[in-house]
Design a protein around this motif. Structure first.
Motif, PDB file in Angstrom:
ATOM      1  N   TYR A  30     -37.304  34.484 -87.271  1.00 13.34           N
ATOM      2  CA  TYR A  30     -37.549  34.280 -85.917  1.00 13.34           C
ATOM      3  C   TYR A  30     -36.695  35.574 -85.114  1.00 13.34           C
ATOM      4  CZ  TYR A  30     -39.551  29.560 -86.362  1.00 13.34           C
ATOM      5  OH  TYR A  30     -40.184  28.686 -86.560  1.00 13.34           O
ATOM      6  N   ASN A  31     -35.593  35.834 -85.359  1.00 14.75           N
ATOM      7  CA  ASN A  31     -34.749  37.058 -84.990  1.00 14.75           C
ATOM      8  C   ASN A  31     -35.504  38.463 -85.163  1.00 14.75           C
ATOM      9  OD1 ASN A  31     -32.764  35.305 -83.919  1.00 14.75           O
ATOM     10  ND2 ASN A  31     -31.747  35.561 -85.870  1.00 14.75           N
ATOM     11  N   PHE A  32     -36.296  38.450 -86.608  1.00 16.71           N
ATOM     12  CA  PHE A  32     -36.774  39.703 -86.890  1.00 16.71           C
ATOM     13  C   PHE A  32     -38.112  39.965 -85.999  1.00 16.71           C
ATOM     14  CE2 PHE A  32     -40.049  41.531 -89.168  1.00 16.71           C
ATOM     15  CZ  PHE A  32     -39.386  43.021 -89.702  1.00 16.71           C
ATOM     16  N   LEU A  33     -38.854  38.772 -85.728  1.00 16.12           N
ATOM     17  CA  LEU A  33     -39.888  39.081 -85.122  1.00 16.12           C
ATOM     18  C   LEU A  33     -39.855  39.031 -83.534  1.00 16.12           C
ATOM     19  CD1 LEU A  33     -42.308  36.315 -87.057  1.00 16.12           C
ATOM     20  CD2 LEU A  33     -42.228  38.945 -87.044  1.00 16.12           C
ATOM     21  N   MET A  34     -38.734  38.433 -83.060  1.00 23.10           N
ATOM     22  CA  MET A  34     -38.504  38.315 -81.586  1.00 23.10           C
ATOM     23  C   MET A  34     -37.651  39.710 -81.135  1.00 23.10           C
ATOM     24  SD  MET A  34     -39.673  35.735 -80.186  1.00 23.10           S
ATOM     25  CE  MET A  34     -38.839  35.536 -78.608  1.00 23.10           C
ATOM     26  N   LEU A  35     -37.398  40.548 -81.914  1.00 26.48           N
ATOM     27  CA  LEU A  35     -36.756  41.741 -81.720  1.00 26.48           C
ATOM     28  C   LEU A  35     -38.073  42.469 -81.000  1.00 26.48           C
ATOM     29  CD1 LEU A  35     -34.155  43.279 -82.098  1.00 26.48           C
ATOM     30  CD2 LEU A  35     -35.199  44.372 -83.882  1.00 26.48           C
ATOM     31  N   PRO A  36     -37.660  43.402 -79.653  1.00 32.83           N
ATOM     32  CA  PRO A  36     -38.565  43.894 -78.972  1.00 32.83           C
ATOM     33  C   PRO A  36     -38.900  45.378 -79.395  1.00 32.83           C
ATOM     34  CG  PRO A  36     -36.475  43.882 -77.871  1.00 32.83           C
ATOM     35  CD  PRO A  36     -36.322  43.117 -79.040  1.00 32.83           C
ATOM     36  N   VAL A  37     -39.682  45.383 -80.582  1.00 30.37           N
ATOM     37  CA  VAL A  37     -40.197  46.432 -81.093  1.00 30.37           C
ATOM     38  C   VAL A  37     -41.542  46.269 -81.698  1.00 30.37           C
ATOM     39  CG1 VAL A  37     -37.755  47.546 -81.449  1.00 30.37           C
ATOM     40  CG2 VAL A  37     -39.194  46.066 -83.241  1.00 30.37           C
ATOM     41  N   SER A  38     -42.288  47.302 -81.905  1.00 28.34           N
ATOM     42  CA  SER A  38     -43.694  47.178 -82.447  1.00 28.34           C
ATOM     43  C   SER A  38     -43.793  47.072 -83.920  1.00 28.34           C
ATOM     44  CB  SER A  38     -44.510  47.945 -81.667  1.00 28.34           C
ATOM     45  OG  SER A  38     -44.253  49.474 -82.200  1.00 28.34           O
ATOM     46  N   ALA A  39     -44.715  46.702 -84.284  1.00 29.38           N
ATOM     47  CA  ALA A  39     -44.995  46.900 -85.882  1.00 29.38           C
ATOM     48  C   ALA A  39     -44.890  48.314 -86.322  1.00 29.38           C
ATOM     49  CB  ALA A  39     -46.265  46.161 -86.225  1.00 29.38           C
ATOM     50  N   LEU A  40     -45.417  49.198 -85.447  1.00 31.37           N
ATOM     51  CA  LEU A  40     -45.564  50.444 -85.906  1.00 31.37           C
ATOM     52  C   LEU A  40     -43.899  51.124 -85.812  1.00 31.37           C
ATOM     53  CD1 LEU A  40     -47.044  53.281 -86.663  1.00 31.37           C
ATOM     54  CD2 LEU A  40     -47.170  53.645 -83.989  1.00 31.37           C
ATOM     55  N   GLU A  41     -43.093  50.793 -85.090  1.00 29.60           N
ATOM     56  CA  GLU A  41     -41.981  51.136 -84.949  1.00 29.60           C
ATOM     57  C   GLU A  41     -41.021  50.672 -86.066  1.00 29.60           C
ATOM     58  OE1 GLU A  41     -41.363  51.644 -80.258  1.00 29.60           O
ATOM     59  OE2 GLU A  41     -40.998  49.911 -81.034  1.00 29.60           O
ATOM     60  N   ARG A  42     -41.287  49.329 -86.613  1.00 31.49           N
ATOM     61  CA  ARG A  42     -40.720  48.731 -87.841  1.00 31.49           C
ATOM     62  C   ARG A  42     -41.251  49.598 -88.899  1.00 31.49           C
ATOM     63  NH1 ARG A  42     -38.923  43.454 -86.068  1.00 31.49           N
ATOM     64  NH2 ARG A  42     -40.226  42.623 -84.546  1.00 31.49           N
ATOM     65  N   PHE A  43     -42.246  49.871 -89.208  1.00 29.71           N
ATOM     66  CA  PHE A  43     -42.952  50.334 -90.426  1.00 29.71           C
ATOM     67  C   PHE A  43     -42.217  52.033 -90.473  1.00 29.71           C
ATOM     68  CE2 PHE A  43     -45.983  53.748 -91.681  1.00 29.71           C
ATOM     69  CZ  PHE A  43     -45.854  53.367 -93.078  1.00 29.71           C
TER      70      PHE A  43
END
Length: 253
Positions: free
Chosen positions: A86-99
């Protein structure tokens, strides 16, 4: 608000991941240095008593690639836990930025970090090793040599496979990804065996001791082998990166 990529947001994510990993990086440096010195050099020379020249390049290639695969398999470890998920998915960043963040840290970051550690190790360990084993010639490690650069290329291309596993598997990413790779290799090997069984059983020159085989040498000049090489160097990495990105997008849904 940019939904795909924002440079300041991306930079804050990079800083966050580095702060989270600073203790692990310090511990990893000590462990890698100790393993290379006591196991990779002293123990191997004690077991292989007839060694005359100690070449650090093979050890560098193996530890860089295998260690990088393990590090990459831990890239999105928060997804394996419901609470951290939940913490990982609620972090305000996009999937592209995570990747992009994890790709940079597990490829460029790992290569630079490990190459620096290994270079320092070589500079420190070679004089000590020469004092203990004075009959062994210890070669210097060149981080910019052709062998090291080729190893880095192989790692960058193949590392994306474990990045895919990190984005799709929940827990035990490294063994699960290895299992899939082994299963894929077994299936491909079976297809090749049954497809070319008659050719391999026919009379041809083959020397097991030297690794020379007439059919293998002929296959290396075949157009299919060139296609496989081209797919490995130019298609495997982009396909792995795209699959990883889509996997992260799917996690958000």
């Amino acid at each position: 608000m940019n939904k795909h990529f924002d440079i300041s947001r991306f930079w804050m994510l990079m800083r966050l991941e580095l702060v989270r990993s600073k203790r692990a990086i310090a511990m990893l440096s000590v462990i890698v240095f100790g393993m290379l010195f006591f196991v990779g050099m002293l123990l191997s020379l004690a077991v292989e008593k007839h060694t005359v020249v100690y070449d650090p390049e093979e050890s560098y290639a193996f530890t860089l690639i295998v260690g990088g695969f393990v590090i990459t398999s831990l890239a999105f470890s928060e997804l394996s836990s419901k609470l951290k998920r939940y913490n990982f998915l609620m972090l305000p960043v996009s999937a592209l930025e995570r990747f992009l963040c994890m790709w940079i840290l597990t490829t460029i970051g790992w290569i630079l970090f490990y190459t620096l550690v290994y270079t320092v190790f070589s500079l420190v360990a070679n004089p000590i090793g020469h004092m203990i084993y004075n009959k062994v010639q210890f070669l210097d490690f060149n981080p910019l040599g052709s062998f090291a650069l080729t190893t880095m290329k192989y790692y960058v291309v193949s590392q994306g496979i474990f990045l895919v596993g990190a984005a799709h598997f929940k827990g035990y990413v490294f063994p699960k990804t290895l299992f899939v790779l082994i299963l894929f290799a077994v299936v491909c090997g079976a297809i090749i065996y049954f497809g070319l069984r008659d050719q391999f059983l026919c009379d041809h020159y083959c020397n097991v001791s030297t690794g020379e085989c007439e059919l293998v040498e002929t296959a290396e000049t075949h157009v299919i082998w060139e296609i496989i090489q081209g797919a490995f160097w130019w298609a495997l990495a982009p396909l792995s990166w795209l699959t990883t990105y889509l996997g992260l997008k799917g996690q958000e849904v």
